[in-house]
Design a protein around this motif. Structure first.
Motif, PDB file in Angstrom:
ATOM      1  N   UNK A 841       1.305  -0.566   0.455  1.00 41.89           N
ATOM      2  CA  UNK A 841      -0.104   0.126   0.133  1.00 41.89           C
ATOM      3  C   UNK A 841       1.017   1.349  -0.507  1.00 41.89           C
ATOM      4  N   UNK A 842       1.737   1.460   0.619  1.00 42.89           N
ATOM      5  CA  UNK A 842       3.206   2.632   1.024  1.00 42.89           C
ATOM      6  C   UNK A 842       3.624   2.510  -0.475  1.00 42.89           C
ATOM      7  N   UNK A 843       4.090   1.660  -1.170  1.00 41.26           N
ATOM      8  CA  UNK A 843       4.500   2.118  -2.522  1.00 41.26           C
ATOM      9  C   UNK A 843       3.527   2.010  -3.552  1.00 41.26           C
ATOM     10  N   UNK A 844       2.307   1.604  -3.395  1.00 36.02           N
ATOM     11  CA  UNK A 844       1.300   2.529  -4.541  1.00 36.02           C
ATOM     12  C   UNK A 844       0.843   4.435  -3.541  1.00 36.02           C
ATOM     13  N   UNK A 845       1.002   4.051  -2.686  1.00 27.84           N
ATOM     14  CA  UNK A 845       0.819   5.870  -2.556  1.00 27.84           C
ATOM     15  C   UNK A 845       1.443   6.433  -2.919  1.00 27.84           C
ATOM     16  N   UNK A 846       3.478   6.009  -2.371  1.00 28.92           N
ATOM     17  CA  UNK A 846       4.181   6.744  -3.051  1.00 28.92           C
ATOM     18  C   UNK A 846       4.465   6.925  -4.932  1.00 28.92           C
ATOM     19  N   UNK A 847       3.653   6.128  -5.455  1.00 31.50           N
ATOM     20  CA  UNK A 847       3.361   6.281  -6.649  1.00 31.50           C
ATOM     21  C   UNK A 847       1.944   7.473  -7.058  1.00 31.50           C
ATOM     22  N   UNK A 859       0.897   8.381   4.219  1.00 31.24           N
ATOM     23  CA  UNK A 859       0.162   7.493   2.859  1.00 31.24           C
ATOM     24  C   UNK A 859      -0.492   8.147   2.809  1.00 31.24           C
ATOM     25  N   UNK A 860      -1.714   8.455   4.513  1.00 28.51           N
ATOM     26  CA  UNK A 860      -2.959   8.601   4.319  1.00 28.51           C
ATOM     27  C   UNK A 860      -2.918   9.919   3.275  1.00 28.51           C
TER      28      UNK A 860
END
Length: 950
Positions: A841-847, A859-860
């Motif tokens: 989820x964190x990787x996708x948030x950075x993306x 993150x949120x």
């Protein structure tokens, strides 16, 4: 009138200047008058003092009619008294302020006359109710300070005149010629009683003397001390000034009456005992070289005020009281005839020990508790939460009442006595002196003695109040475990064993109340086995039931936290520090607290150790608050990150300063420390390391300018290594954080410190997608303010440039696949690793943040950076952070339901909001699957995005 004792100085200008007393005539302030026990004697004295105002005349009759000593003094000083009562402050100024100017041939008699006059004025003001206790005791102390100073300087002047004090001239006498008298006990606190002796420790600063001159100097100071005490103590036709006691000095049986400061410091460091620490609470530089005395007392603070909460002093204080009473024969049933109002049951000393012992317990951490006077100290202890306000008020009232009785006893015959009368006639005289009747006097004294004893007894012998309340353990519970406890290092000493035996029934009873008693006992056993030798922790538990309950709660819930405690037991001090459950402080307040503890350390290494102690206490506080439901997992994450920020901001200037002393100032604008990963995002857990990079701008400089200059690249590389060492090196107090610098340009292959120009060029032209993703959470924390601002501006520009990259989604899909193949989840409860879990989820948030060029780091916030947010991802991020934060408080390894105790399971279920283990398993599987599906959809290349350019 003064309400609280101020620091006295022998050269105070006047009573007016200090506002100690006002100059109102005594006649207008009289509120009570003794009844003359011998009216004829009182009337006879009055006839010898003409022209007294009516109220003062009545006061003189009552005073002289009760006290033979005051009657004779009034006869000698009647004319002076008649003037003094009209302007008491002015009279005191003239008498006490004039002592310094007395010529040598008048000094002995002049000191004695001053003592007689001051004692008379104090007695009349006290008996007449015109002054409060503090006014009386401070005036007596002011006299003692001035008399001691005058006597000392006269003795020193004689030694210098004879050429016996090497290197000293007559001009040095004015500042004390390197000799000081420390006032101890009641004199130090400004609380001298009416007929008190004075406890002094005489010291000389030996630093000005070399090996050849030291013996002569020491001999001269010893002679000066003996001459000083003779001037004060010898009884002449004029009386005496003060009985002087020098026995509180270091190792009094073998040391001379004046001790070199270096000798005293070595003694206290190696052999100082609790009673001496107790005595130094009230110590004050009172006469002679005040500056040297104050330096000595500052240097002695680590001996008096211990770094950790010092509950072992309770038992020491109790034993001192017992020894005093044994020596004086003061045990047994209360009998007012001859009862010692100071040392006996429920007496003044019990109140003083109660107060001073609590000051010793906590004063090392809370400097506001380091007061000298008893009543202000009681109220400060109440303000800090160490005693109840009503206890402080009650003991203050009893203390004042006891001191009033003490003063009346001593005024009768100028005797250093604390014993109540032994005859009915004696009680009748005392009652008349206090303007009451004998039954009322006896009833009041008895009530107060019993009240003081009741209020202080449980503190000095806590086992008497708590052992009976403990539930006895079941027969055989933990017998095999308990049998090995005596072999543990923490329990090998007799003192530790004694205290622990008192604790053991309470510990076992509370362990049995845990959901799984055997599990809780096992964790407590691990905790106990890991403790070092010593009694401090057990004394602390013995004196504080809430702390013991907290330990058992931790043992029943969080084994990893219990193991942390066994290695860092000192953090429990923070629980009793008075602010453990206060709201989380601001970032600036947190940094101020760290700076304060480091500023108190004398060198760089001890500053780093002080930072470690401070950080561990706050780290422990966060864990306890999370464990007990005071804060949420999200709040805990923010607090762990704020703590790390404060450590970096506090440590960095000291690392830089130490480095610059060797290699010169930072070239150019210097360096900044940038937090990456979870630190940059502002959310850490209990076992997080710190992802850092260091960037510098030398502004064209090639080498540093210092004693050992370095090339710029080497300078900042070694400065980075110094920072990493300061954070991660194992010292006496452990380490602060592990540091990971793999997110710097080129990862492990790149230099540990990166030049600002090289960093920008690399990010724009050579960095991989994962490195651009890392920049979405990069946050400058400390360093040059201008460079930090430029970094943030560049970061935002970089994200805007790279948001148009055509391969971002493809690169992330590839990264996702490689991560999944490299490291599978560690069990069903792995919150971090696996599709749809926290790392994913964190990787996708950075993306999302990169694709939308969002400056958000959390993150949120990154998840909502795109035009459409996913409820599945929000739910996943929330659940898995709760799980991760709670897990890392419980253990550093994999977590499974079977490996958890009942308390830990209950904690996890509470944090994740699940009713059962089965429900949690089901929720984890469902939420992870939904989040993984949302991530896969978000990383797909829909036709609507084919127009994105490289």
């Amino acid at each position: 009138m003064v309400k609280q004792f101020r620091t006295l100085a022998p050269k105070r200008a006047s009573a007016h200047d200090t506002d100690m007393l006002d100059n109102t005539p005594l006649t207008t302030r009289i509120t009570r008058i003794p009844r003359a026990f011998d009216p004829a004697r009182g009337a006879d004295v009055l006839r010898q003092i003409p022209s007294l105002p009516d109220r003062v005349a009545d006061l003189v009759v009552g005073t002289a009619g009760c006290s033979p000593y005051l009657a004779s003094s009034l006869e000698r000083e009647g004319a002076w008294v008649a003037e003094a009562v009209l302007a008491p402050a002015q009279a005191l100024d003239a008498v006490i302020g004039g002592l310094a100017a007395l010529p040598p041939d008048r000094l002995a008699d002049g000191l004695r006359q001053a003592k007689r006059r001051v004692a008379l004025l104090v007695a009349l003001a006290d008996l007449g109710g015109a002054w409060q206790l503090e006014d009386v005791t401070e005036t007596l102390t002011w006299l003692a300070d001035a008399a001691t100073d005058a006597a000392m300087k006269a003795a020193l002047r004689a030694e210098i005149a004879r050429g016996k004090l090497p290197g000293m001239t007559p001009d040095d006498v004015e500042t004390g010629a390197a000799m000081v008298a420390l006032a101890m006990g009641k004199m130090g606190a400004g609380e001298l009683n009416y007929s008190s002796d004075i406890d002094l420790i005489c010291l000389f600063d030996d630093s000005p003397f070399d090996r050849d001159t030291y013996p002569d100097a020491r001999a001269a100071y010893v002679r000066a001390t003996r001459k000083m005490t003779s001037l004060l103590s010898d009884i002449t036709p004029e009386g005496y000034v003060f009985r002087t006691d020098l026995r509180l000095r270091p190792d009094a049986s073998v040391t001379p009456v004046c001790v070199a400061m270096s000798v005293a410091e070595r003694y206290y460091e190696a052999e100082g005992r609790t009673w001496e620490r107790n005595a130094y609470i009230k110590a004050r530089a009172a006469a002679g070289d005040i500056a040297a005395g104050e330096r000595f007392l500052r240097d002695l603070r680590p001996f008096v005020w211990r770094r950790h909460l010092d509950f072992a002093t309770i038992q020491d204080a109790h034993e001192m009281l017992v020894r005093i009473r044994d020596h004086k024969g003061l045990h047994g049933k209360l009998n007012l005839f001859g009862h010692n109002i100071k040392l006996g049951q429920g007496g003044i000393r019990e109140i003083e020990f109660f107060t001073q012992t609590r000051q010793l317990i906590a004063g090392g951490r809370d400097e506001s508790l380091r007061l000298r006077a008893t009543v202000p100290s009681l109220h400060r202890l109440a303000d800090a939460g160490w005693i109840a306000p009503d206890v402080a008020e009650a003991l203050s009232d009893h203390y004042r009442a006891h001191r009033l009785v003490e003063h009346r006893l001593q005024m009768l015959g100028d005797a250093q006595t604390h014993d109540l009368p032994v005859t009915d006639e004696g009680f009748a005289r005392l009652a008349a002196f206090m303007d009451t009747d004998v039954p009322s006097l006896k009833a009041d004294i008895t009530r107060r003695i019993r009240a003081v004893d009741r209020l202080t007894a449980a503190f000095f012998a806590p086992e008497t109040a708590s052992d009976g309340a403990a539930v006895p353990p079941q027969d055989g519970f933990g017998a095999d475990v308990i049998a090995r406890w005596r072999s543990y290092p923490a329990l090998r000493s007799a003192r530790a064993g004694e205290i622990f035996r008192r604790l053991r029934p309470r510990i076992l009873a509370r362990l049995q109340q845990a959901a799984k008693p055997d599990e809780a006992l096992g964790v407590f056993d691990q905790f106990l086995s890991g403790l070092p030798a010593g009694v401090q922790l057990f004394a602390l538990f013995d004196a504080n039931e809430n702390l013991l309950n907290l330990l058992i709660d931790i043992c029943a819930t969080a084994p990893a936290l219990a193991q942390y405690l066994s290695r860092n037991a000192g953090v429990l001090d923070a629980v009793l520090g008075g602010s453990f459950f206060d709201p989380w402080p601001t970032d600036d307040a947190l940094l101020v607290g760290l700076d304060h503890v480091m500023d108190g350390a004398p060198d760089y290494e001890q500053q780093l150790d002080a930072a470690r102690r401070w950080m561990k206490e706050w780290h422990f506080r966060i864990g306890v608050h999370l464990l007990q439901g005071v804060i949420t997992a999200e709040e805990a994450g923010g607090q762990y990150a704020a703590l790390a920020d404060a450590v970096l901001r506090g440590i960095w200037p000291r690392v830089v300063a130490a480095f610059e002393r060797r290699h010169g100032p930072q070239p150019g604008r210097g360096a900044i420390v940038v937090g990456m990963g979870s630190l940059g995002a502002g959310r850490l857990h209990a076992q997080s390391d710190l992802d850092l990079i260091l960037i510098y701008d030398a502004q064209g400089a090639e080498v540093s300018d210092g004693p050992r200059s370095l090339a710029v690249s080497a300078y900042f590389a070694r400065l980075t290594q110094a920072l990493v060492t300061a954070l991660s090196a194992a010292m006496a107090e452990g380490r602060l954080y592990e540091v990971d610098m793999r997110l710097r340009p080129s990862g492990r292959q790149g230099p540990v410190a990166t030049a600002w120009g090289a960093f920008r060029a690399y990010q724009q032209d050579a960095a991989w997608t994962w490195e651009h993703l890392a920049q979405t959470r990069a946050r400058p924390i400390v360093g040059d303010v201008g460079l930090m601002a430029e970094f943030e501006s560049f970061r935002r520009d970089l994200l805007r440039q790279k948001a148009r990259g055509a391969t971002v989604r493809a690169d992330v899909r590839d990264m996702r696949a490689r991560i999944s193949a490299a490291k599978p989840p560690q069990g069903d409860w792995d919150a971090k690793i696996g599709p749809g879990r926290l790392q994913d989820i964190e990787l996708f948030a950075e993306t999302q943040a990169l694709l939308s060029a969002s400056p958000a780091r959390a993150v949120a916030a990154q998840l909502t950076a795109a035009s459409e947010s996913s409820p599945a991802l929000a739910a996943g991020e929330h659940l898995f952070w709760q799980l991760q934060c709670a897990q890392r408080l419980l253990t550093a390894g994999p977590l499974t339901a079977d490996a958890l105790g009942a308390g830990a399971q209950a904690f996890l279920l509470r944090e994740t909001g699940q009713p059962s283990v089965a429900a949690l398993n089901s929720t984890i599987e469902r939420v992870a699957a939904q989040a993984a599906s949302a991530i896969a959809a978000g990383l797909a290349d829909p036709l609507s995005r084919t127009g994105e350019s490289a």
